[in-house]
Design a protein around this motif. Structure first.
Motif, PDB file in Angstrom:
ATOM      1  N   UNK A 287       0.856  -1.188   0.000  1.00 14.37           N
ATOM      2  CA  UNK A 287       0.000   0.000   0.000  1.00 14.37           C
ATOM      3  C   UNK A 287       0.891   1.237   0.000  1.00 14.37           C
ATOM      4  N   UNK A 288       0.376   2.326   0.528  1.00 15.24           N
ATOM      5  CA  UNK A 288       1.131   3.587   0.515  1.00 15.24           C
ATOM      6  C   UNK A 288       1.556   3.965  -0.903  1.00 15.24           C
ATOM      7  N   UNK A 289       0.622   3.868  -1.851  1.00 18.60           N
ATOM      8  CA  UNK A 289       0.878   4.333  -3.212  1.00 18.60           C
ATOM      9  C   UNK A 289       1.216   5.826  -3.190  1.00 18.60           C
ATOM     10  N   UNK A 290       2.122   6.213  -4.091  1.00 17.60           N
ATOM     11  CA  UNK A 290       2.518   7.608  -4.211  1.00 17.60           C
ATOM     12  C   UNK A 290       1.841   8.235  -5.426  1.00 17.60           C
ATOM     13  N   UNK A 291       1.502   9.492  -5.306  1.00 15.58           N
ATOM     14  CA  UNK A 291       0.959  10.201  -6.459  1.00 15.58           C
ATOM     15  C   UNK A 291       2.019  10.317  -7.562  1.00 15.58           C
ATOM     16  N   UNK A 292       1.543  10.267  -8.802  1.00 16.88           N
ATOM     17  CA  UNK A 292       2.374  10.619  -9.950  1.00 16.88           C
ATOM     18  C   UNK A 292       1.796  11.827 -10.676  1.00 16.88           C
ATOM     19  N   UNK A 293       0.507  12.061 -10.449  1.00 15.60           N
ATOM     20  CA  UNK A 293      -0.197  13.262 -10.880  1.00 15.60           C
ATOM     21  C   UNK A 293      -1.341  13.484  -9.889  1.00 15.60           C
ATOM     22  N   UNK A 294      -1.551  14.703  -9.394  1.00 16.16           N
ATOM     23  CA  UNK A 294      -1.018  15.988  -9.863  1.00 16.16           C
ATOM     24  C   UNK A 294       0.365  16.350  -9.329  1.00 16.16           C
ATOM     25  N   UNK A 295       0.891  15.580  -8.372  1.00 18.33           N
ATOM     26  CA  UNK A 295       2.250  15.810  -7.910  1.00 18.33           C
ATOM     27  C   UNK A 295       2.915  14.462  -7.738  1.00 18.33           C
ATOM     28  N   UNK A 296       4.211  14.437  -7.487  1.00 19.57           N
ATOM     29  CA  UNK A 296       4.893  13.167  -7.289  1.00 19.57           C
ATOM     30  C   UNK A 296       5.598  13.102  -5.936  1.00 19.57           C
ATOM     31  N   UNK A 297       5.190  13.962  -5.012  1.00 16.81           N
ATOM     32  CA  UNK A 297       5.869  14.036  -3.715  1.00 16.81           C
ATOM     33  C   UNK A 297       4.964  13.701  -2.537  1.00 16.81           C
ATOM     34  N   UNK A 298       3.716  13.337  -2.793  1.00 16.42           N
ATOM     35  CA  UNK A 298       2.765  13.045  -1.723  1.00 16.42           C
ATOM     36  C   UNK A 298       2.184  11.655  -1.881  1.00 16.42           C
ATOM     37  N   UNK A 299       1.723  11.092  -0.760  1.00 14.28           N
ATOM     38  CA  UNK A 299       1.000   9.835  -0.851  1.00 14.28           C
ATOM     39  C   UNK A 299      -0.340  10.062  -1.536  1.00 14.28           C
ATOM     40  N   UNK A 300      -0.822   9.031  -2.198  1.00 17.21           N
ATOM     41  CA  UNK A 300      -2.093   9.132  -2.911  1.00 17.21           C
ATOM     42  C   UNK A 300      -3.233   9.368  -1.921  1.00 17.21           C
ATOM     43  N   UNK A 301      -4.174  10.214  -2.333  1.00 17.06           N
ATOM     44  CA  UNK A 301      -5.356  10.442  -1.513  1.00 17.06           C
ATOM     45  C   UNK A 301      -6.351   9.294  -1.655  1.00 17.06           C
ATOM     46  N   UNK A 302      -6.429   8.704  -2.839  1.00 17.13           N
ATOM     47  CA  UNK A 302      -7.246   7.509  -3.062  1.00 17.13           C
ATOM     48  C   UNK A 302      -6.296   6.317  -2.996  1.00 17.13           C
ATOM     49  N   UNK A 303      -6.227   5.664  -1.855  1.00 19.74           N
ATOM     50  CA  UNK A 303      -5.219   4.634  -1.638  1.00 19.74           C
ATOM     51  C   UNK A 303      -5.646   3.288  -2.221  1.00 19.74           C
ATOM     52  N   UNK A 304      -4.646   2.421  -2.374  1.00 19.56           N
ATOM     53  CA  UNK A 304      -4.824   1.108  -2.982  1.00 19.56           C
ATOM     54  C   UNK A 304      -4.091   0.071  -2.143  1.00 19.56           C
ATOM     55  N   UNK A 305      -4.685  -1.117  -2.002  1.00 21.32           N
ATOM     56  CA  UNK A 305      -4.051  -2.242  -1.315  1.00 21.32           C
ATOM     57  C   UNK A 305      -3.865  -3.381  -2.310  1.00 21.32           C
ATOM     58  N   UNK A 306      -2.624  -3.855  -2.441  1.00 22.83           N
ATOM     59  CA  UNK A 306      -2.285  -4.905  -3.396  1.00 22.83           C
ATOM     60  C   UNK A 306      -1.824  -6.146  -2.649  1.00 22.83           C
ATOM     61  N   UNK A 307      -2.267  -7.300  -3.144  1.00 29.92           N
ATOM     62  CA  UNK A 307      -1.792  -8.589  -2.646  1.00 29.92           C
ATOM     63  C   UNK A 307      -1.443  -9.472  -3.837  1.00 29.92           C
ATOM     64  N   UNK A 308      -0.383 -10.289  -3.694  1.00 30.33           N
ATOM     65  CA  UNK A 308       0.073 -11.172  -4.765  1.00 30.33           C
ATOM     66  C   UNK A 308       0.341 -12.553  -4.183  1.00 30.33           C
ATOM     67  N   UNK A 309      -0.062 -13.586  -4.897  1.00 29.11           N
ATOM     68  CA  UNK A 309       0.290 -14.955  -4.543  1.00 29.11           C
ATOM     69  C   UNK A 309       0.442 -15.744  -5.838  1.00 29.11           C
ATOM     70  N   UNK A 310       0.788 -17.026  -5.736  1.00 32.05           N
ATOM     71  CA  UNK A 310       0.991 -17.821  -6.946  1.00 32.05           C
ATOM     72  C   UNK A 310       0.888 -19.308  -6.623  1.00 32.05           C
TER      73      UNK A 310
END
Length: 738
Positions: free
Chosen positions: A50-73
């Protein structure tokens, strides 16, 4: 220029490492059900990214709309899940339609990128939106430019999405058979990014500076598997097709009725180990490929159209990225497409068979070998021709590489039509390219030399170039030079002009704004010069000011001066009027502008224009596109390009109109209908292309395609429509895993 070449080789030694975190992937202990519900124990035990970072409108802040990712195989699939939070519980997600392979800012989406060879150069990409619509593509050249993401590539994988109050969830399963990777791999690079249309925010799992493409492979995460990934069983895919159609050529006086035809053929994909793929094709048919979007051609040279045919797409960059946009040694559209010299129009050249082996030998070596046999076309005096292309690429200095290419066009029929190699009708190109890409993405460049060999000989059968680019968040600088010899003629490549030396310096500055409606100001200045035999033939000076808005809209203006020296007579309207005489030079100034609105809206538009001098007269141009979205079932779009050219007597004035309405309806995620109409007054043609597609099984389709062309001409002040050709094609393809 020698200093530039030295710099190209020194820069890689100061590269920076751009890994942005490590993710440990646990092997699953149970079957994962793709239903948009994360109730399996493996999801609960998986590490959360988690703790996705913004790439737009800036690239220095954490995203306001956050995302949680999980991976397995497991032994067959790599699974991913994403939980994408919204800022409003009752929000409506944006999608233009339910059609596969969506792209652009007007989409909510989660995208998963896999760099399976840790080379930060090539990757697979898989995406999904909140409606469960899929997309897949290939990233090449490190994702440095917009053209380095190709969404035309197709493969079989599964994903489901489900919307909840305040968030949406996606679960995907990608077969290891669909990927290429090193045997017993224990680590891969990867990257997730998300587009949130509610706020216009774009966010990434690996922090990516705003001046880079969001899919840039210079900035990635690293995944470490609990146990090395096993080699999958041999992947063999058969894709047979049956096509039947009727067509009528009204221009052919001898063809008094419609002709019917039946075609059977297909493709095969055979995995050679986990990292090489052998593609085979017999009697390929490309009738279902979407028609090219026409353009008004006011240039003196050939227009470039991108490749859309599926057979040529996987690892396409290995063959097509050699050279420079002004001189490519290989252009796959030369195979299977010929020019009717009597009309100047492109016509289909039947391909009997073809084979292509491409992929990785290991982390450092890539290879590609292609061979295709095209049929004889008696109507346009085209003999049977064999095409062979071989390419090899070696990674050096982290993300840079050096490669070599060999291209051969060989006529294989004698004057009687018998199979026989014609030793006096061939063209061959041998070339070597060095591609620079620093690990931090700031430095890129290229140096190459290509030599052509044909039956005519000559000392000018070569092309060469050097290029260096620096791109930071605030400054960009690049300079390029290209030289093409006077007899260099790539029959299987794209070189619209030869016998020139070109140099093109550019400098730019970005100013990031602290404003509620402006995100970025940028200023660019560049110059371009062409010389031929010691004489300057062209120049262009440009100053550009662009603004990127917080709502994802953009606008910009530019001031330009151009100079063109005509070595040959030329009609600037390209309407068969009186030509400007050769051995004359023209200097002309212009003002140009563009604007694009917020494409997240249901009605969005863009337009650009030109006003100013043009050769010895004036030109005014306005082009625009408007899109109306009927979410999620489709969109109506209209493109228009109008040129008014005023030249002094006795030269032609011209009012050139190109207009193209497009209807794109997606009744379901499996049933699509597209109609594309194009009217081009410059070539006096109306084209209609309608395509119904039913994806009855994954990557298996039924197509019904109707095409119609009318000529237009003025008679007594009125426009008449004259039937030229018409066709109706039914085609079925089936993806069969063995």
């Amino acid at each position: 220029m020698h200093k530039i070449i030295i710099l190209l080789f020194l820069v890689p030694f100061v590269q920076l490492k751009a890994q942005d975190g490590t993710y440990f992937v646990k092997k699953s202990t149970q079957k994962i059900t793709l239903d948009g519900v994360l109730d399996e124990a493996d999801w609960q035990q998986a590490q959360v990214l988690t703790n996705f970072m913004q790439q737009f409108p800036t690239d220095s802040l954490e995203a306001e709309s956050q995302t949680e990712i999980r991976i397995t195989y497991d032994d067959q699939y790599i699974y991913f899940s994403g939980k994408m939070y919204a800022q409003e519980n009752d929000r409506t997600y944006v999608t233009p339609s339910l059609r596969r392979d969506f792209r652009g800012a007007a989409n909510d989406a989660l995208v998963f990128t896999l760099d399976t060879f840790l080379d930060n150069t090539n990757a697979f990409q898989f995406g999904v939106n909140p409606f469960g619509v899929q997309r897949e593509g290939l990233v090449a050249n490190g994702g440095a430019g917009g053209d380095d993401l190709d969404l035309s590539w197709d493969n079989k994988w599964q994903v489901e999405a489900k919307q909840y109050e305040g968030y949406w969830i996606a679960e995907g399963a990608i077969p290891f058979k669909s990927l290429r990777y090193k045997k017993d791999a224990s680590q891969w690079n990867f990257k997730f990014y998300r587009v949130d249309s509610e706020t216009g925010e774009r966010s990434v799992s690996a922090r990516t500076p705003q001046n880079f493409r969001i899919f840039s492979l210079a900035f990635v995460n690293r995944m470490v598997f609990e146990k090395p990934v096993k080699k999958p069983s041999t992947n063999v895919v058969l894709i047979p097709y049956v096509a039947s159609g009727i067509n009528r050529d009204f221009d052919d006086a001898e063809q008094t009725s419609a002709h019917s035809n039946l075609a059977i053929g297909g493709d095969a994909k055979i995995g050679i180990g986990p990292s090489l793929n052998l593609d085979l094709t017999i009697n390929p048919d490309f009738s279902q490929v979407e028609v090219d979007q026409q353009v008004t051609n006011l240039d003196r040279f050939e227009i470039f159209f991108p490749e859309r045919r599926q057979f040529f797409l996987e690892n396409a960059d290995l063959f097509s990225s050699f050279g420079h946009p002004l001189t490519r040694p290989f252009f796959s559209r030369r195979i299977g497409v010929a020019i009717d010299t009597s009309t100047g129009q492109n016509v289909q050249n039947k391909i009997h068979f073809g084979a292509r082996l491409s992929g990785k030998l290991d982390n450092n070596w890539r290879i590609g070998i292609l061979n295709m046999q095209a049929a004889k076309e008696e109507d346009i005096n085209l003999p049977g021709t064999n095409y062979t292309v071989a390419a090899v690429q070696r990674k050096i200095f982290g993300r840079s590489n050096i490669g070599a290419i060999f291209v051969n066009r060989q006529v294989v029929e004698d004057s009687t039509g018998e199979f026989s190699i014609d030793k006096n009708n061939y063209s061959r190109v041998l070339g070597i390219d060095y591609n620079l890409a620093s690990m931090d993405g700031k430095w890129s460049g290229k140096a190459f030399y290509h030599q052509e060999f044909d039956q005519d000989g000559g000392s000018g059968n070569f092309s060469e170039s050097t290029y260096i680019n620096y791109d930071s968040k605030t400054w960009t600088f690049n300079v390029a030079q290209v030289m093409v010899g006077d007899t260099y003629d790539t029959d299987v490549g794209y070189t619209p002009r030869n016998n020139f030396f070109r140099i093109n310096p550019e400098v730019g500055r970005n100013f990031f704004a602290n404003s509620s409606w402006v995100n970025l100001h940028s200023v660019r200045a560049d110059a371009e010069y062409f010389w031929r035999e010691g004489k300057k033939t062209d120049h262009r000076y440009s100053v550009n000011y662009n603004v990127q808005l917080q709502n994802t809209g953009e606008f910009g203006i530019s001031l330009n001066q151009r100079y063109t020296y005509l070595f040959e007579a030329f009609d600037p309207t390209r309407t068969d009027g009186v030509e400007l005489s050769a051995d004359n030079g023209f200097t002309y100034n212009s003002f140009e502008f563009f604007y694009s609105s917020d494409f997240r809206r249901k009605i969005a538009y863009s337009f650009n224009g030109y006003a100013g001098e043009y050769f010895n007269g004036d030109r005014y141009n306005i082009s625009s596109e408007i899109n109306v979205r009927f979410q999620p079932y489709g969109a109506l779009s209209l493109t228009m390009n109008y040129n008014k050219i005023e030249l002094p007597d006795p030269y032609n004035d011209a009012d050139l109109l190109l207009i193209g309405p497009r209807f794109d309806f997606t009744m379901t995620k499996k049933l699509f209908f597209t109609t594309f109409v194009q009217y081009n007054s410059q070539i006096e043609n109306v084209n209609i292309n309608a395509r119904l597609q039913w994806r009855f099984k994954p990557v298996s389709d039924i197509f019904l395609v109707y095409t119609d062309n009318y000529g237009t001409q003025d008679q007594y002040g009125e426009t008449s429509f004259i039937k030229k050709n018409r066709a109706l094609v039914f085609k079925i393809t089936y993806w069969l895993n063995l």
